[in-house]
Design an enzyme around this catalytic site. Structure first.
Site: not given
Length: 382
Positions: A64-66, A212, A253, A264
């Protein structure tokens, strides 16, 4: 398909396990991911041998994470090409795995375009696969370099806005090396401040419902020996009111052409609090997160996550009475409906600055972002 194999992890020791890497064992190339759903209790790696396994890893938030999603998407295209699967199908599936994070589509298209370009010139599938892999590796290197430059620009901006050091920074979600080819985005700025002796405290939002911040940002802060304190998202207001926050640093994102920032869920309330309390609200993201094709915040598609993430507490690694590992403990009555957007959108007028590897934009306007993107393209071409 994917396989998992566990590594013993000690929360108090740094790990040498990267968030993502390409390997070529005798049985064929694979993409190896650090399964972020298992942190911080276990450092477990997920081995993907095809694009469908990577799509599932993306949807389940194992990766995950852009910025990292962009890198993973590019490697996913390369994986399909090298292993002889349908590259067009793989690219389409990967690009649609998570709709809000624009970097995922950018990475997929970059590797896919490299693959198609070789075939269009009459190259064979092996050469085309090599081009896709080279594109993914180049994107991986570029992201690491961008991370370092964002940290420098972000720290310079903090020192300009808050002279004297002793920064008390509030962050949301996770933006460190777990989301990047380097040391991250917003977290990388806080880490640079820490290394320079100018970070007094990192306030870490839990980031509900999937925690997260608690599971990942606190994990990274502890590994880096940073002074940090964890708080529930709804405690942030009292922290601002007490005058304990000097700046808010978040990632993104997707950034629309007008400077609206999707991040988020929970980021927008922090921006409102920051504006009321006259605290800088700073977004840190690579230029690839700016999407000129999305005109404004209303045009950003916000991913809706399953309701069980809200109505249950997930215990991914520790079996408990009445549950299975990976199952959930109900915290709401059976049948409760849940509203669970993965992201919210902060309008540009609430954003003090957007920091990228090409510098900072402040105030945030359509014209300033367009100029930044144009400058980035010139640097890339030259």
């Amino acid at each position: 398909m994917a396989d998992q194999y566990a590594h013993s992890g000690d929360n108090n020791r740094p790990t040498d396990i990267p968030a993502l890497r390409w390997e070529e064992p005798p049985e064929g190339p694979v993409l190896v991911l650090l399964d972020q759903t298992r942190l911080p209790a276990e450092e477990v790696e997920l081995v993907c041998t095809d694009a469908p396994a990577l799509v599932e890893a993306i949807r389940s938030l194992a990766v995950r994470g852009a910025p990292l999603l962009g890198i993973a998407g590019a490697y996913g295209v390369a994986l399909a090409a090298v292993r002889g699967f349908d590259v067009d199908d793989a690219a389409a599936a990967l690009e649609s795995a998570r709709p809000t994070a624009v970097n995922l589509a950018v990475g997929v298209r970059r590797a896919h375009s490299a693959h198609q370009a070789v075939l269009a010139r009459g190259g064979d599938p092996r050469q085309a696969a090599g081009a896709a892999l080279a594109a993914a590796r180049q994107l991986h290197r570029e992201d690491a370099e961008a991370s370092a430059r964002m940290a420098q620009h972000g720290l310079a901006l903090l020192d300009e806005l808050l002279p004297g050091g002793g920064h008390r920074i509030l962050t949301h979600c996770n933006t460190g090396s777990l989301v990047s080819g380097g040391e991250g985005t917003a977290f990388a700025v806080a880490l640079a401040a820490h290394r320079a002796g100018r970070l007094r405290r990192l306030w870490v939002d839990e980031t509900r419902p999937l925690l997260q911040g608690a599971r990942l940002t606190a994990y990274e802060a502890a590994r880096s020996d940073m002074a940090y304190t964890l708080l529930t998202d709804n405690a942030a207001g009292s922290l601002f009111a007490a005058g304990e926050v000097d700046a808010v640093l978040i990632g993104a994102d997707r950034i629309a052409a007008d400077g609206s920032v999707a991040n988020k869920v929970g980021s927008y309330p922090l921006a409102v609090l920051a504006r009321y309390h006259h605290v800088p609200f700073i977004v840190v993201a690579p230029v690839t997160t700016v999407d000129p094709e999305t005109p404004d915040g209303a045009s950003i598609e916000v991913e809706q996550r399953p309701g069980h993430e809200v109505t249950e507490i997930t215990a991914p690694q520790v079996p408990m009475a009445g549950t299975e590992a990976g199952g959930g403990i109900p915290v709401a009555p059976l049948g409760t409906q849940a509203y669970n957007p993965a992201f919210d959108v902060t309008p540009p007028e609430l954003v003090t600055a957007i920091v990228t590897e090409e510098g900072a934009v402040s105030p945030v306007t359509t014209e300033a972002l367009a100029a930044l993107c144009a400058r980035s393209r010139q640097v890339t071409i030259s």
